[in-house]
Design a protein around this motif. Structure first.
Motif, PDB file in Angstrom:
ATOM      1  N   SER A  90      37.835  37.524  35.269  1.00 32.94           N
ATOM      2  CA  SER A  90      37.560  37.555  36.703  1.00 32.94           C
ATOM      3  C   SER A  90      37.287  38.960  37.243  1.00 32.94           C
ATOM      4  N   GLN A 142      42.126  35.230  32.358  1.00 32.35           N
ATOM      5  CA  GLN A 142      41.708  35.596  33.711  1.00 32.35           C
ATOM      6  C   GLN A 142      41.172  37.026  33.784  1.00 32.35           C
ATOM      7  N   ILE A 162      38.749  38.928  43.076  1.00 30.79           N
ATOM      8  CA  ILE A 162      37.284  38.930  43.000  1.00 30.79           C
ATOM      9  C   ILE A 162      36.679  39.818  44.077  1.00 30.79           C
ATOM     10  N   SER A 221      33.632  34.326  40.203  1.00 30.00           N
ATOM     11  CA  SER A 221      33.339  35.754  40.332  1.00 30.00           C
ATOM     12  C   SER A 221      31.896  36.040  40.680  1.00 30.00           C
ATOM     13  N   SER A 266      43.586  34.932  43.785  1.00 28.22           N
ATOM     14  CA  SER A 266      42.408  34.938  42.910  1.00 28.22           C
ATOM     15  C   SER A 266      41.168  35.416  43.657  1.00 28.22           C
ATOM     16  N   PHE A 276      36.562  31.116  36.050  1.00 26.47           N
ATOM     17  CA  PHE A 276      36.690  32.495  36.533  1.00 26.47           C
ATOM     18  C   PHE A 276      35.320  33.168  36.630  1.00 26.47           C
TER      19      PHE A 276
END
Length: 457
Positions: free
Chosen positions: A72, A69, A299, A155, A295, A151
């Motif tokens: 990201s 991750q 971003i 993003s 998440s 990811f």
């Protein structure tokens, strides 16, 4: 624009990004729910196979996924800065990173049976659980590569493909559960162990779909990955690992704390293992809401910092915390009032249902703290601050929560009987309370520091 108008506008932007992420994560949790329900119809022992298997593979997957991750926040910063070449270069590095770390589950598999035996798990149950986990291991490379590409996709503000493909994988997993648990179409009847192999098939289905989407969909053309593919570089891998390893450590520390309880209560029998898994799986399903928001926060905060707007990054962070708390408040009532019906959905075993319904009260209790900590850690990742959250997770859960739960579970209160699974869940609640306070304080300090640095520069 007034503060309220800014809050509404940012809430809308976060929601547009978060909802597809949330739904994709819900699909993954539903795989566990469906595995638990379908195996439960075959009996408490088969459900315990899935419970133990999930307890062992989910922490490993979350830990490795959290390392991957790192793609990201890195890609989000590049996207905010308008650096298309850097988006492509670091996404490719992330794909290579996912490929490397997917080897780890295979290296761990020879130790599974011995680990379960040391925990006091019966030999037959341990063997079935190992068979479940071999299936998962063969699906893990697909799952990690899928997450790296997902990811990247989110993003650059393209979260929907991962959502659709996650539900496709869910459907495939459900079908092959039915086939492999009961032995349809000439396949052997594997019981709960078949769920691991069905999950692997679903994982590979999702990866093939996302590869096709990123190669063919017009939205990816400005950040196209598939022309002139490059080999990994040490500088690129180190850049991701510096952020990703602490993310993996934090994810592993938290999820392992929850999942390890299934092993720690194994000596109390299949009913306690199965009830723990039922309650934890439903709590995890609810947790996907603030986790998806987390998440999206990572971003959005990363994009704002990449664009040089530290003030907006701070505003996004606290807007996300507020939304997370609203989600938690909305979840508490239904969990408390519907706990018996929820438990009945998972299992036909009366003892499992009664115990799981009580454990769901603990899960309702920790919702506010769980939402706070996961949103705070998501915002901190947007700032590329990952080491401190890992330390806080380790201290709260493994320094305090699990030792306290073990004491209460095995010994009980002074002069009392061992609390068994209840004692472990008390420890989990204490760990969540402590880590939520620590992470909120850390976010306040980091956001203020970033804003001061931006003013001085």
């Amino acid at each position: 624009m007034s503060r309220l108008q800014r809050f509404v506008a940012e809430s809308r932007a976060l929601s547009q990004l978060a909802v597809p992420i949330i739904l994709s994560q819900v699909a993954y949790v539903l795989m566990g729910l469906i595995d638990t329900v379908m195996s439960g119809q075959a009996g408490a022992v088969e459900q315990a196979v899935v419970g133990l298997g999930v307890a062992l593979w989910v922490p490993i997957f979350i830990g490795l996924m959290s390392v991957v991750q790192a793609v990201s926040p890195v890609v989000a910063h590049h996207f905010g800065a308008g650096d298309k070449a850097a988006v492509v270069a670091d996404t490719r590095e992330g794909v290579w990173l996912a490929a490397w770390v997917s080897v780890i589950p295979f290296a761990l598999m020879p130790f599974v049976t011995d680990l379960l035996s040391l925990a006091g798990i019966a030999a037959e149950l341990a063997e079935k659980t190992a068979l479940f986990l071999w299936g998962i291991a063969f699906g893990m490379p697909a799952a990690l590569l899928f997450r790296a590409l997902a990811f990247y996709s989110a993003s650059i503000n393209q979260p929907k493909p991962m959502m659709f493909l996650a539900f496709l994988g869910l459907g495939v997993n459900s079908f092959f559960n039915w086939v492999l648990i009961h032995g349809h179409f000439g396949f052997p009847a594997m019981g709960g162990a078949g769920c691991g192999w069905a999950t692997a098939i679903g994982m590979w289905t999702g990866l093939v779909g996302l590869l096709a989407s990123t190669a063919l969909a017009p939205a990816y053309k400005p950040y196209y990955l598939w022309h002139g593919w490059s080999l990994p570089t040490w500088a690129g891998q180190r850049r991701l690992l510096r952020i990703g390893l602490p993310m993996g450590g934090a994810g592993l520390a938290e999820v392992a704390a929850f999942s390890s309880v299934a092993v720690l209560v194994g000596r109390f029998g299949a009913v306690q293992i199965a009830a723990h898994q039922v309650a934890l799986n439903f709590a995890a399903l609810i947790f996907m809401l603030p986790m998806g928001l987390s998440s999206a926060l990572s971003i959005r905060v990363g994009q704002s910092l990449g664009a040089g707007d530290a003030r907006q990054a701070r505003f996004i962070s606290w807007t996300g915390i507020a939304l997370g708390l609203a989600i938690a408040l909305a979840a508490i009532g239904p969990m408390v009032l519907g706990r018996d019906a929820i438990a009945a959905l998972y299992s036909s075993d009366l003892a499992v249902r009664q115990l799981a319904a009580t454990l769901l009260l603990f899960a309702a209790l920790w919702q506010l703290f769980d939402a706070t900590q996961v949103c705070a850690i998501g915002a901190l990742r947007g700032y590329k601050v990952t080491f401190l959250p890992m330390l806080l997770m380790l201290l709260a859960f493994w320094g305090i929560g699990i030792p306290l739960g073990s004491w209460l579970g095995y010994r009980g209160l002074p002069g009392g009987e061992p609390l068994q699974v209840y004692g472990f869940w008390v420890g989990l609640v204490v760990g969540l309370v402590l880590v939520s306070i620590g992470l909120a304080a850390a976010l306040r300090a980091v956001a203020r520091g970033a804003l001061q640095n931006a003013v001085r520069s």
